[in-house]
Design a protein around this motif. Structure first.
Motif, PDB file in Angstrom:
ATOM      1  N   THR A   1       0.623  -0.994   0.061  1.00 59.90           N
ATOM      2  CA  THR A   1      -0.022   0.009  -0.013  1.00 59.90           C
ATOM      3  C   THR A   1       0.924   1.238   0.031  1.00 59.90           C
ATOM      4  OG1 THR A   1      -1.811  -1.125   1.086  1.00 59.90           O
ATOM      5  CG2 THR A   1      -1.933   1.219   1.310  1.00 59.90           C
TER       6      THR A   1
ATOM      7  N   HIS B   1      -1.481  -7.093  -4.125  1.00 58.35           N
ATOM      8  CA  HIS B   1      -0.327  -6.821  -2.916  1.00 58.35           C
ATOM      9  C   HIS B   1       0.656  -7.952  -2.904  1.00 58.35           C
ATOM     10  CE1 HIS B   1      -2.016  -3.161  -1.511  1.00 58.35           C
ATOM     11  NE2 HIS B   1      -3.282  -3.557  -1.838  1.00 58.35           N
TER      12      HIS B   1
ATOM     13  N   GLU C   1      -7.815  -3.099  -8.016  1.00 56.68           N
ATOM     14  CA  GLU C   1      -7.343  -4.037  -7.329  1.00 56.68           C
ATOM     15  C   GLU C   1      -7.986  -5.429  -7.240  1.00 56.68           C
ATOM     16  OE1 GLU C   1      -6.012  -4.729  -2.343  1.00 56.68           O
ATOM     17  OE2 GLU C   1      -6.942  -2.859  -3.033  1.00 56.68           O
TER      18      GLU C   1
END
Length: 524
Positions: free
Chosen positions: A284, A377, A352
């Motif tokens: 992030t 991620h 995402e």
């Protein structure tokens, strides 16, 4: 159609009026003591700016002959003769905003002024966006929040944290990825300050038990700033985080995000595909969304139908259909992606990939002739494959659809005004240092930090036939990375070390953001 006057036109007008002219206004040429005598609203209304005093006469910048009528008022105000200096209108308007912003009260000064005032009062009016510099006479808590926002914009802050604790309240600024304590307002104004934030962002001030998200649009020194607001309840009260997005900066190009000529060429080749899935990975706050926007900006044309599903939409791009995720009405990434496929898209961007359902739909879309861009991620490019398998995606599906994976991190850039060269003496395990490196001493331009802004370091892993075979054979992530490096991929640390040697960033910064770059082999 009106055009801006040329320098020759300006000089001709000045000679006709018998006054001096100037093409630019520097901050150093303006006397702050004179500014304090002239209200900002007056300066903006008449487009005038007091500059300096010399030989008992005060020089005042004007943008047109009409402003000469105002000089009599300034003579009375200052009690001295006034001389006009003709300046281009655009230059003067910009100077008024930026110079007054530079001398406006800081948040600490506002806190000192608030002593003894009724700090529990908070106003409820904030409709159309106003320039915060014009709101100097508002209620105490409003003045404090306006000062915090104004300072944040001036100091290149990306996030403002308002954090309550047992006996105090803390305001912290994130500059270039690092948090710094800014000030500690009295605990008594905690509820009023958070309420003001919630009012400005259209949130429910009565709801203090649940997290809320909203947006604020303000203008600071003429700059249009969009602020994403998140509030959440904690043991000692609600805390708020405000993320600032300067609309003036807009969407960057592939060259602007720090890819370099070689990286831009690789990305151009990858983006020229008509189908497949391209993933941008990183933790992030590593700039993944900025990279996706840069890619979309490159792909955007009247011949392509581009649709995105995002949470949140950070920048609006003309010519692209952008959908905002809304969990309250079950508009998730997966649901939005299904509807996008019925809109005849050529290119799809998914903000995402968070779950198996979204991953499956994105991969199916890429297999049916669409180019899909998304984020994931993971620590590096190779472990993106591991992550997708962990989600339940079959390796053969990943091999068939994956076009490329880009991993990235943000590193602080050395301030160009105080950069100095040095010969490193410290040793780092497993790292070969060049003979010369660079660092920032700290100066007024960078607020003593030694850094100014951030840039990204990258590793780009195109997926070729051999890599597809390795994915299907469930090879270790370490083997995949080793193969990609043998084919010419620069790792995050390699790219970072090259930036440090070039004097763009520091070696400490590179090692800080690539500390997870070395990992044990993880089987796919």
């Amino acid at each position: 159609m009106s055009t801006s006057p040329t320098p020759e036109d300006l000089e001709t007008t000045a000679r006709r009026l018998g006054i001096a002219c100037r093409a630019e206004i520097g901050v150093e040429s303006v006397d702050p003591a004179l500014l304090s005598r002239v209200p900002l609203t007056f300066a903006r209304t008449h487009t005038i700016l007091p500059l300096s005093e010399q030989d008992g006469r005060i020089a005042v910048a004007i943008a047109s002959p009409a402003a000469l009528l105002v000089l009599d008022e300034l003579r009375l105000l200052f009690g001295r003769p006034v001389e006009a200096v003709l300046v281009p209108a655009a230059v003067l308007v910009d100077a008024i905003s930026h110079i007054y912003a530079g001398v406006s009260g800081t948040a600490r000064e506002v806190l000192q002024e608030l002593e003894g005032e009724d700090l529990s009062t908070v106003a409820t009016e904030f409709n159309d966006p106003k320039d915060l510099l014009d709101l100097g006479d508002e209620a105490p808590v409003i003045r404090l929040l306006n000062s915090i926002l104004s300072e944040a914009v001036k100091e290149r802050v990306s996030d403002i944290h308002i954090e309550p604790y047992e006996r105090d309240l803390m305001v912290r600024f994130r500059i270039d990825g690092i948090l710094y304590e800014k000030l500690s307002p009295p605990k008594i104004i905690q509820d009023a300050l958070i309420s003001r934030v919630k009012i400005m962002s259209g949130l429910n001030i009565a709801e203090k038990r649940l997290p809320q998200d909203g947006r604020i649009r303000v203008i600071v020194a003429g700059r249009d700033v969009d602020i994403r607001v998140s509030t959440t309840p904690t043991f000692y009260g609600e805390r708020a985080v405000l993320r600032l997005l300067d609309k003036k900066k807009g969407v960057l190009s592939l060259a602007d995000i720090g890819l370099g000529d070689e990286g831009v060429a690789i990305m151009e080749r990858i983006l020229s595909r008509s189908n497949g899935i391209i993933l941008v990975t990183g933790p992030t706050g590593s700039g993944k969304s900025t990279t996706l926007y840069a890619a979309l900006n490159r792909l955007n044309s009247s011949e392509k139908n581009i649709i995105t599903i995002e949470d949140p939409i950070e920048y609006q791009i003309k010519g692209i259909g952008q959908i905002q995720v809304n969990s309250k009405i079950d508009l998730t990434f997966a649901a939005g992606l299904r509807s996008i496929l019925r809109q005849d898209p050529d290119i799809i961007m998914v903000g995402e990939i968070r779950d198996a359902e979204t991953a499956e739909i994105a991969i199916q879309a890429s297999l049916t002739g669409h180019l899909v861009l998304s984020t994931l991620h993971t620590n590096d490019a190779a472990t993106a494959v591991t992550r997708l398998v962990d989600m339940g995606i079959e390796p053969f599906m990943i091999a068939s659809s994956l076009a490329a994976v880009m991993a990235q991190r943000l590193v602080r850039v050395i301030c160009p005004h105080c950069r100095e060269e040095y010969h490193p003496v410290a040793q780092y395990a497993g790292v070969t240092l060049p003979e010369r490196l660079y660092r920032g001493r700290g100066c007024d331009k960078c607020f003593g930090l030694g850094t100014m802004g951030r840039t990204a370091i990258y590793e780009i892993m195109p997926v070729d036939q051999e890599l597809c075979s390795m994915i299907i054979r469930r090879c270790h992530a370490g083997e995949i990375k080793e193969y990609a490096v043998s084919r010419g991929m620069k790792t995050l640390r390699d790219d970072g070390m090259a930036r440090a040697a070039a004097g763009i960033t520091t070696i400490e910064e590179v090692l800080r953001v690539t500390q997870d770059d070395d990992y044990a082999d993880v089987p796919v």
